[in-house]
Design a protein around this motif. Structure first.
Motif, short mmCIF file in Angstrom:
data_model
loop_
_atom_site.label_atom_id
_atom_site.label_comp_id
_atom_site.label_asym_id
_atom_site.label_seq_id
_atom_site.Cartn_x
_atom_site.Cartn_y
_atom_site.Cartn_z
N MET A 62 0.80 -1.22 0.00
CA MET A 62 0.00 0.00 0.00
C MET A 62 0.83 1.28 0.00
O MET A 62 0.28 2.37 -0.10
N SER A 63 2.15 1.15 0.12
CA SER A 63 3.00 2.35 0.23
C SER A 63 2.98 3.21 -1.02
O SER A 63 3.38 4.38 -0.98
N ARG A 64 2.53 2.68 -2.15
CA ARG A 64 2.53 3.43 -3.40
C ARG A 64 1.28 4.31 -3.56
O ARG A 64 1.20 5.13 -4.47
N PHE A 65 0.28 4.12 -2.68
CA PHE A 65 -0.99 4.83 -2.84
C PHE A 65 -1.04 6.10 -1.99
O PHE A 65 -0.29 6.27 -1.03
N ASN A 66 -1.98 6.97 -2.36
CA ASN A 66 -2.22 8.21 -1.63
C ASN A 66 -2.52 7.90 -0.16
O ASN A 66 -3.35 7.04 0.13
N ARG A 67 -1.83 8.57 0.75
CA ARG A 67 -1.98 8.26 2.17
C ARG A 67 -3.39 8.49 2.67
O ARG A 67 -3.91 7.74 3.50
N LYS A 68 -4.06 9.52 2.16
CA LYS A 68 -5.44 9.78 2.57
C LYS A 68 -6.35 8.62 2.18
O LYS A 68 -7.19 8.17 2.97
N THR A 69 -6.19 8.12 0.96
CA THR A 69 -7.00 6.99 0.49
C THR A 69 -6.75 5.75 1.33
O THR A 69 -7.68 5.02 1.70
N VAL A 70 -5.48 5.49 1.63
CA VAL A 70 -5.13 4.31 2.43
C VAL A 70 -5.78 4.38 3.80
O VAL A 70 -6.36 3.39 4.28
N MET A 71 -5.73 5.55 4.44
CA MET A 71 -6.33 5.70 5.77
C MET A 71 -7.84 5.52 5.72
O MET A 71 -8.45 4.90 6.60
N ALA A 72 -8.48 6.07 4.66
CA ALA A 72 -9.93 5.98 4.53
C ALA A 72 -10.39 4.53 4.29
O ALA A 72 -11.34 4.06 4.91
N THR A 170 -17.40 8.09 12.11
CA THR A 170 -17.04 9.49 12.36
C THR A 170 -15.61 9.77 11.90
O THR A 170 -15.34 10.78 11.23
N ALA A 171 -14.70 8.88 12.27
CA ALA A 171 -13.30 9.06 11.88
C ALA A 171 -13.14 8.99 10.37
O ALA A 171 -12.38 9.77 9.77
N LEU A 172 -13.87 8.08 9.73
CA LEU A 172 -13.80 7.94 8.27
C LEU A 172 -14.24 9.23 7.58
O LEU A 172 -13.58 9.70 6.64
N CYS A 173 -15.31 9.82 8.06
CA CYS A 173 -15.82 11.07 7.47
C CYS A 173 -14.81 12.21 7.64
O CYS A 173 -14.59 13.00 6.72
N CYS A 174 -14.19 12.29 8.80
CA CYS A 174 -13.21 13.35 9.05
C CYS A 174 -12.00 13.20 8.13
O CYS A 174 -11.50 14.19 7.58
N ILE A 175 -11.55 11.98 7.95
CA ILE A 175 -10.40 11.74 7.07
C ILE A 175 -10.74 12.10 5.63
O ILE A 175 -9.98 12.78 4.94
N TRP A 176 -11.92 11.67 5.19
CA TRP A 176 -12.28 11.87 3.79
C TRP A 176 -12.58 13.33 3.45
O TRP A 176 -12.20 13.82 2.38
N PHE A 177 -13.25 14.04 4.36
CA PHE A 177 -13.69 15.40 4.05
C PHE A 177 -12.77 16.51 4.56
O PHE A 177 -12.89 17.65 4.12
N VAL A 178 -11.87 16.19 5.47
CA VAL A 178 -11.02 17.23 6.06
C VAL A 178 -9.56 17.13 5.63
O VAL A 178 -8.93 18.14 5.33
N LEU A 179 -9.04 15.92 5.57
CA LEU A 179 -7.62 15.76 5.24
C LEU A 179 -7.36 16.13 3.78
O LEU A 179 -8.17 15.83 2.90
#
Length: 389
Positions: A62-72, A170-179
């Motif tokens: 997963m290291s090749r992907f966008n960090r925001k996408t990986v976290m979400a 809640t955490a998923l929404c914050c990552i997707w819409f804020v980060l």
């Protein structure tokens, strides 16, 4: 950028609530499915084992992907797991649903830490890591005891998983819409990552983290069962003890985060030694008393920072591959969690839950011995400033 660290911390709360939220409800799950407490403990040890075995490979993938996408995506799996668990499926399916998000748990943690520390100067990197990993302490002070309390109020262990699902959403929404988007940096080759496995000092630090986490979870994995059978507490009081444990863990994490910048090896050794000593106090505590409260408070203060100190200690031996070292640290830590949980289950089956602190102490002695061995051999972490000979 502190915003990234704080959002990473929020996601960590969701991750830890899912992983450790079952600790307070294991007795109820065991009774519901008609299984022994050590069998129910597989919900924790199985989760940890998947992390231990899959973590490094998933990190490389997963290291090749966008960090925001990986976290979400990681938190989306935690949400799906919570939804399936609420439906109280057969035990084997509950166990499988628990293991699903475990594949990406180390990826989330390593990515969140890398994202937070990547925007900080060198002096503040430990502080940013402490903010992200502070989610462990916050979860133990809020969501883990709260989910146990809700399960007690509704007389339903499934209610605990509802709480876990809400937090993950809640955490998923914050990552997707804020980060912001965080594209991966230039990808290192697998060989550049794996070179750290040829360094003896790094391998010894890995074993130390394994033993330390085993010490942490030999008794803590069966926290509710221990308090119920040894101290005579009911579910409501147990959730209160989880809260006290978490409050002190947050305080300990705050102190450790400040001390790490000055003395990495010293801080690691101090908290580990304290955790080892407290095992004797837990064993001799007996029925519920004021001493029980003091011991649980001290236990929490010493327990939670070991996640932070162990991870910082291990990463410091591999500055050339920090993200891979992060994932290995999480894997070895979870291998320790699995070993500690399984060892605790074996002790319960053979001798009784009251003897689990002995396993905690023995693992702790082994981990502390390796720290002192590395100090004696001069194999000091890259940022070591203490224990000079």
């Amino acid at each position: 950028m502190k915003k990234i660290a704080y959002i990473g911390c929020l996601g960590m709360i969701g991750v830890i609530t899912t992983e450790f939220g079952v600790i307070g409800i294991l007795p109820q799950i065991a009774r519901y499915y008609g299984v022994r407490i050590e069998t129910a403990g597989l919900l924790l040890s199985g989760f940890a084992m998947v992390i231990a075995l899959a973590g490094p490979f998933m990190m490389l993938l997963m290291s090749r992907f966008n960090r925001k996408t990986v976290m979400a995506v990681s938190l989306l799996l935690f949400l799906v797991s919570g939804i399936v668990s609420v439906l109280s499926p057969p035990f084997w399916l509950l166990l499988a649903a628990r293991m699903l998000p475990a594949f990406l748990q180390p990826v989330y943690i390593a990515t969140a830490i890398a994202a937070a520390t990547g925007t900080a100067n060198k002096k503040d990197q430990h502080k940013m890591m402490a903010i992200v990993l502070g989610g462990i302490g916050i979860a133990t002070i809020t969501t883990v005891p709260f989910s146990t309390y809700i399960a007690d109020i509704f007389n339903s262990w499934q209610a605990s998983f509802v709480v876990q699902g809400i937090i993950s959403l809640t955490a998923l929404c914050c990552i997707w819409f804020v980060l912001p988007a965080m594209p991966a940096k230039e990808k290192q080759s697998v060989g550049q990552h794996l070179i750290i496995l040829r360094q003896p000092a790094f391998l010894i630090s890995s074993v130390m983290v394994f033993l330390m986490n085993a010490a942490m979870f030999t008794t803590y994995a069966y926290f509710a069962d221990y308090l119920e059978k040894v101290t005579g507490m009911g579910p409501g009081l147990i959730s209160g003890m989880l809260l006290l444990f978490g409050v002190m863990g947050v305080a300990g994490n705050f102190v450790a985060g400040r001390l790490l910048s000055n003395s990495l090896m010293g801080t690691t050794a101090t908290f580990l030694a304290g955790l080892t000593v407290i095992a004797a106090g837990i064993y001799y505590a007996g029925p519920f008393s004021a001493m029980t409260l003091l011991l649980i408070a001290a236990w929490g203060f010493l327990h939670t920072p070991c996640f932070l100190t162990g991870q910082a200690y291990m990463i410091s031996y591999a500055p050339e591959a920090p993200e891979f070292a992060n994932s290995l640290s999480i894997s070895f830590g979870n291998l320790g969690i699995a070993a500690g949980s399984l060892s605790g289950g074996w002790i319960i089956r053979e001798y009784g839950v009251q003897y689990t602190p002995w396993g905690m102490g023995l693992f702790g002695v082994g981990a502390l011995g390796l720290v002192l061995f590395q100090w004696y051999k001069g194999e000091q972490p890259a940022e070591q400033m203490m224990f000079e000979k």
